[in-house]
Design a protein around this motif. Structure first.
Motif, PDB file in Angstrom:
ATOM      1  N   LEU A 109       0.824  -1.212   0.000  1.00  0.00           N
ATOM      2  CA  LEU A 109       0.000   0.000   0.000  1.00  0.00           C
ATOM      3  C   LEU A 109       0.855   1.258   0.000  1.00  0.00           C
ATOM      4  CD1 LEU A 109      -2.616  -1.121   2.688  1.00  0.00           C
ATOM      5  CD2 LEU A 109      -2.928  -1.110   0.217  1.00  0.00           C
ATOM      6  N   SER A 110       2.167   1.076   0.170  1.00  0.00           N
ATOM      7  CA  SER A 110       3.076   2.222   0.214  1.00  0.00           C
ATOM      8  C   SER A 110       3.381   2.718  -1.196  1.00  0.00           C
ATOM      9  CB  SER A 110       4.384   1.824   0.916  1.00  0.00           C
ATOM     10  OG  SER A 110       5.326   2.868   0.851  1.00  0.00           O
ATOM     11  N   ARG A 111       3.431   4.029  -1.347  1.00  0.00           N
ATOM     12  CA  ARG A 111       3.740   4.616  -2.665  1.00  0.00           C
ATOM     13  C   ARG A 111       5.207   4.458  -3.027  1.00  0.00           C
ATOM     14  NH1 ARG A 111       1.343  10.525  -1.798  1.00  0.00           N
ATOM     15  NH2 ARG A 111       2.410  10.139   0.199  1.00  0.00           N
ATOM     16  N   ASN A 112       6.075   4.247  -2.045  1.00  0.00           N
ATOM     17  CA  ASN A 112       7.507   4.118  -2.309  1.00  0.00           C
ATOM     18  C   ASN A 112       7.913   2.682  -2.626  1.00  0.00           C
ATOM     19  OD1 ASN A 112       8.236   6.900  -1.629  1.00  0.00           O
ATOM     20  ND2 ASN A 112       7.644   6.338   0.456  1.00  0.00           N
ATOM     21  N   SER A 113       7.100   1.720  -2.190  1.00  0.00           N
ATOM     22  CA  SER A 113       7.485   0.316  -2.336  1.00  0.00           C
ATOM     23  C   SER A 113       7.613  -0.141  -3.786  1.00  0.00           C
ATOM     24  CB  SER A 113       6.470  -0.566  -1.594  1.00  0.00           C
ATOM     25  OG  SER A 113       6.547  -0.332  -0.207  1.00  0.00           O
ATOM     26  N   PRO A 114       6.715   0.241  -4.710  1.00  0.00           N
ATOM     27  CA  PRO A 114       6.849  -0.251  -6.088  1.00  0.00           C
ATOM     28  C   PRO A 114       8.206   0.078  -6.717  1.00  0.00           C
ATOM     29  CG  PRO A 114       4.678   0.681  -5.768  1.00  0.00           C
ATOM     30  CD  PRO A 114       5.444   0.981  -4.531  1.00  0.00           C
ATOM     31  N   ASP A 115       8.727   1.284  -6.494  1.00  0.00           N
ATOM     32  CA  ASP A 115      10.034   1.646  -7.064  1.00  0.00           C
ATOM     33  C   ASP A 115      11.151   0.803  -6.463  1.00  0.00           C
ATOM     34  OD1 ASP A 115       8.843   3.576  -8.621  1.00  0.00           O
ATOM     35  OD2 ASP A 115       9.167   5.180  -7.155  1.00  0.00           O
ATOM     36  N   ILE A 116      11.056   0.599  -5.151  1.00  0.00           N
ATOM     37  CA  ILE A 116      12.082  -0.212  -4.494  1.00  0.00           C
ATOM     38  C   ILE A 116      12.023  -1.648  -4.996  1.00  0.00           C
ATOM     39  CG2 ILE A 116      12.893  -1.079  -2.266  1.00  0.00           C
ATOM     40  CD1 ILE A 116      11.753   1.447  -0.993  1.00  0.00           C
ATOM     41  N   GLN A 163      20.377  -5.944  -0.324  1.00  0.00           N
ATOM     42  CA  GLN A 163      20.220  -5.848   1.125  1.00  0.00           C
ATOM     43  C   GLN A 163      19.718  -4.464   1.519  1.00  0.00           C
ATOM     44  OE1 GLN A 163      20.846  -8.586   2.808  1.00  0.00           O
ATOM     45  NE2 GLN A 163      20.724  -7.943   4.941  1.00  0.00           N
ATOM     46  N   GLN A 164      20.263  -3.429   0.897  1.00  0.00           N
ATOM     47  CA  GLN A 164      19.844  -2.056   1.192  1.00  0.00           C
ATOM     48  C   GLN A 164      18.394  -1.833   0.765  1.00  0.00           C
ATOM     49  OE1 GLN A 164      21.438   0.232   2.909  1.00  0.00           O
ATOM     50  NE2 GLN A 164      19.779   1.747   2.636  1.00  0.00           N
ATOM     51  N   ASN A 165      18.052  -2.333  -0.433  1.00  0.00           N
ATOM     52  CA  ASN A 165      16.672  -2.200  -0.911  1.00  0.00           C
ATOM     53  C   ASN A 165      15.690  -2.925   0.003  1.00  0.00           C
ATOM     54  OD1 ASN A 165      17.418  -0.682  -3.146  1.00  0.00           O
ATOM     55  ND2 ASN A 165      17.673  -2.460  -4.460  1.00  0.00           N
ATOM     56  N   MET A 166      16.103  -4.103   0.470  1.00  0.00           N
ATOM     57  CA  MET A 166      15.240  -4.874   1.350  1.00  0.00           C
ATOM     58  C   MET A 166      14.981  -4.124   2.660  1.00  0.00           C
ATOM     59  SD  MET A 166      15.217  -6.985   4.198  1.00  0.00           S
ATOM     60  CE  MET A 166      16.914  -7.522   4.384  1.00  0.00           C
ATOM     61  N   LEU A 167      16.024  -3.486   3.212  1.00  0.00           N
ATOM     62  CA  LEU A 167      15.846  -2.713   4.440  1.00  0.00           C
ATOM     63  C   LEU A 167      14.950  -1.500   4.210  1.00  0.00           C
ATOM     64  CD1 LEU A 167      19.510  -2.847   5.832  1.00  0.00           C
ATOM     65  CD2 LEU A 167      17.525  -4.100   6.683  1.00  0.00           C
ATOM     66  N   GLU A 168      15.125  -0.843   3.052  1.00  0.00           N
ATOM     67  CA  GLU A 168      14.258   0.292   2.722  1.00  0.00           C
ATOM     68  C   GLU A 168      12.813  -0.157   2.576  1.00  0.00           C
ATOM     69  OE1 GLU A 168      15.795   2.025  -0.792  1.00  0.00           O
ATOM     70  OE2 GLU A 168      17.580   2.887   0.167  1.00  0.00           O
ATOM     71  N   LEU A 169      12.607  -1.299   1.906  1.00  0.00           N
ATOM     72  CA  LEU A 169      11.248  -1.822   1.717  1.00  0.00           C
ATOM     73  C   LEU A 169      10.609  -2.153   3.061  1.00  0.00           C
ATOM     74  CD1 LEU A 169       9.131  -2.660  -0.384  1.00  0.00           C
ATOM     75  CD2 LEU A 169      10.178  -4.937  -0.396  1.00  0.00           C
ATOM     76  N   LEU A 170      11.381  -2.778   3.925  1.00  0.00           N
ATOM     77  CA  LEU A 170      10.869  -3.111   5.251  1.00  0.00           C
ATOM     78  C   LEU A 170      10.525  -1.843   6.037  1.00  0.00           C
ATOM     79  CD1 LEU A 170      10.296  -5.410   7.227  1.00  0.00           C
ATOM     80  CD2 LEU A 170      12.659  -5.220   8.032  1.00  0.00           C
ATOM     81  N   TYR A 171      11.354  -0.817   5.898  1.00  0.00           N
ATOM     82  CA  TYR A 171      11.100   0.451   6.586  1.00  0.00           C
ATOM     83  C   TYR A 171       9.786   1.089   6.122  1.00  0.00           C
ATOM     84  CZ  TYR A 171      11.380   5.460   7.427  1.00  0.00           C
ATOM     85  OH  TYR A 171      11.081   6.758   7.768  1.00  0.00           O
ATOM     86  N   TYR A 172       9.598   1.172   4.800  1.00  0.00           N
ATOM     87  CA  TYR A 172       8.394   1.828   4.271  1.00  0.00           C
ATOM     88  C   TYR A 172       7.131   1.017   4.569  1.00  0.00           C
ATOM     89  CZ  TYR A 172      11.126   5.358   1.822  1.00  0.00           C
ATOM     90  OH  TYR A 172      11.962   6.419   1.537  1.00  0.00           O
ATOM     91  N   GLU A 173       7.240  -0.295   4.544  1.00  0.00           N
ATOM     92  CA  GLU A 173       6.068  -1.105   4.857  1.00  0.00           C
ATOM     93  C   GLU A 173       5.699  -0.986   6.332  1.00  0.00           C
ATOM     94  OE1 GLU A 173       4.014  -2.696   2.886  1.00  0.00           O
ATOM     95  OE2 GLU A 173       5.144  -2.058   1.128  1.00  0.00           O
TER      96      GLU A 173
END
Length: 327
Positions: A109-116, A163-173
Motif C-alpha cells: 500500500l506504500s507509494r515508495n514500495s513499487p520503485d524499491i 540488502q539495502q533495498n530490502m531494508l528500505e522496503l521493510l522500513y516503508y512497509e
C-alpha cells in the motif's frame, strides 16, 4: 422537492398517536443502525488495509536479513571449489527472493514500495547473470581470477544493493502499517464523536418535535373543553390532524352543537309555556275585572257621579280597543 416534503409532513400529522410514537422510535434507531453499518464497513476496510500492511511486513521478514552474507559466502565456496554449483543452487535463492517480491507487490500500500521492488527485481536479474557467468567460467575450466573479480565487483555489489533495498522496503512497509494503524484509531475516534453528535441531534429533534405534534392538539382540545364547561357553547375545536384527536374534535363539536340546540329548544318551550300560562291567567282575570268595573260604574251612576262614571267608561273602552288591536 419542497412540495413533496410538505405532503409527507401532512401525512405524518394525520397519523395516529401509536404510529407517531413508533415512527419516533424508528427515527432514532435508523440513524444509529446506518452509522453502525457505516462504522462497521469502514472498520472492515481499515482492518483489511492494516492486515495487508502487516502481512507485507511479515512476508518481507522472510527475506533473510543475512541474504548478502549467505549468498556471498555460497558463491565464494563455489568459486574456490569447496562446494559445487548444483549442491548450493544459488539461483534457487534468487527465485525465492523474486517470489517474496511478487507477494509484496500484490499487497503493498506504500507509494515508495513499487520503485524499491522494481530496483530489487533489476538487481536480482543482474545477480542471476553474474551467478550464471561464474557457473559458465567454472564449466569452461575454472577461470578463478575472472570469477573472483565477478564475485568482488559484481556479486557483492549487487547483494549489497539488494540488502539495502530490502531494508528500505521493510522500513516503508512498517511505516505504512503504523500510519494505517494511526489512521484507523483517528477515524474511529472521529466516527464515534460524529455518531454521538448525530444521535444527539436526532434525539433532540425527535424529543421536541414529535411530542409537540401530539401534545399541541391535546392542549387545544383541553382549552376548548374548559371554555365549553364555563358555559361558552359557541366555541368549536379546529383540530385537522391526528387520527384519534380529529375524531375526538369532531365528536366534541357535534356534542356542543347538539347541546346548544337542545338549550335553545328548551328556552323556546319555556317561553311558549309562560305565554300559555299568561293567557290562561288573563282568561281567568278578565271576567272578574269586567264585573268589578261595571259594578263600580253602576254605583257611581246611583250616587249621581255621572262625570266620573263617564271617565271610567271611556277608560274601559280604550282598554278593550287596545286588546282588540293586539289580538
Amino acid at each position: 422537492m419542497k412540495r413533496k416534503f410538505c405532503q409527507i409532513m401532512e401525512r405524518y400529522k394525520d397519523l395516529s398517536m401509536t404510529s407517531k410514537i413508533s415512527l419516533a422510535f424508528i427515527s432514532m434507531l435508523l440513524p444509529f443502525a446506518i452509522l453502525m453499518g457505516f462504522w462497521f464497513t469502514n472498520m472492515l476496510k481499515s482492518n483489511e488495509f492494516y492486515r495487508k500492511a502487516s502481512q507485507n511486513t511479515s512476508v518481507i521478514s522472510e527475506f533473510s536479513l543475512d541474504f548478502k552474507k549467505n549468498y556471498d559466502y555460497k558463491i565464494y565456496l563455489i568459486i574456490v571449489g569447496n562446494k559445487s554449483y548444483e549442491s548450493q543452487k544459488p539461483v534457487l535463492d534468487i527465485n525465492n527472493a523474486r517470489a517474496i517480491l511478487d507477494s509484496v507487490k500484490a499487497l503493498t500500500l506504500s507509494r515508495n514500495s513499487p520503485d524499491i521492488i522494481h530496483n530489487m527485481e533489476n538487481n536480482l536479474d543482474h545477480l542471476e547473470r553474474y551467478t550464471k557467468a561464474i557457473q559458465a567460467n567454472i564449466e569452461y575450466g575454472g577461470r578463478y581470477d575472472e570469477n573472483e573479480e565477478l564475485w568482488e565487483t559484481g556479486v557483492q555489489s549487487i547483494t549489497s544493493n539488494i540488502q539495502q533495498n530490502m531494508l528500505e522496503l521493510l522500513y516503508y512497509e512498517n511505516k505504512e502499517s503504523t500510519q494505517i494503524y494511526q489512521d484507523v484509531n483517528k477515524r474511529t475516534v472521529q466516527m464515534i464523536a460524529g455518531s454521538v453528535v448525530i444521535l444527539v441531534i436526532v434525539a433532540i429533534v425527535m424529543i421536541t418535535y414529535i411530542p409537540r405534534t401530539i401534545s399541541r392538539p391535546v392542549r387545544e382540545l383541553c382549552k376548548v373543553t374548559e371554555q365549553a364547561a364555563e358555559g361558552d357553547l359557541t366555541v368549536r375545536s379546529h383540530i385537522a390532524h391526528g387520527a384519534e384527536l380529529k375524531v375526538l374534535s369532531d365528536s366534541f363539536n357535534v356534542m356542543i352543537e347538539k347541546t346548544s340546540n337542545l338549550i335553545d329548544r328548551v328556552k323556546q318551550e319555556q317561553t311558549k309555556l309562560r305565554e300559555a300560562e299568561l293567557e290562561i291567567l288573563q282568561v281567568q282575570i278578565n271576567p272578574h275585572f269586567l264585573y268589578n268595573t261595571l259594578d263600580s260604574i253602576s254605583w257611581m251612576c246611583e250616587q249621581g257621579k255621572n262625570a266620573e262614571a263617564v271617565v271610567m267608561v271611556n277608560a274601559l273602552a280604550r282598554l278593550f280597543r287596545i286588546s282588540i288591536s293586539k289580538g
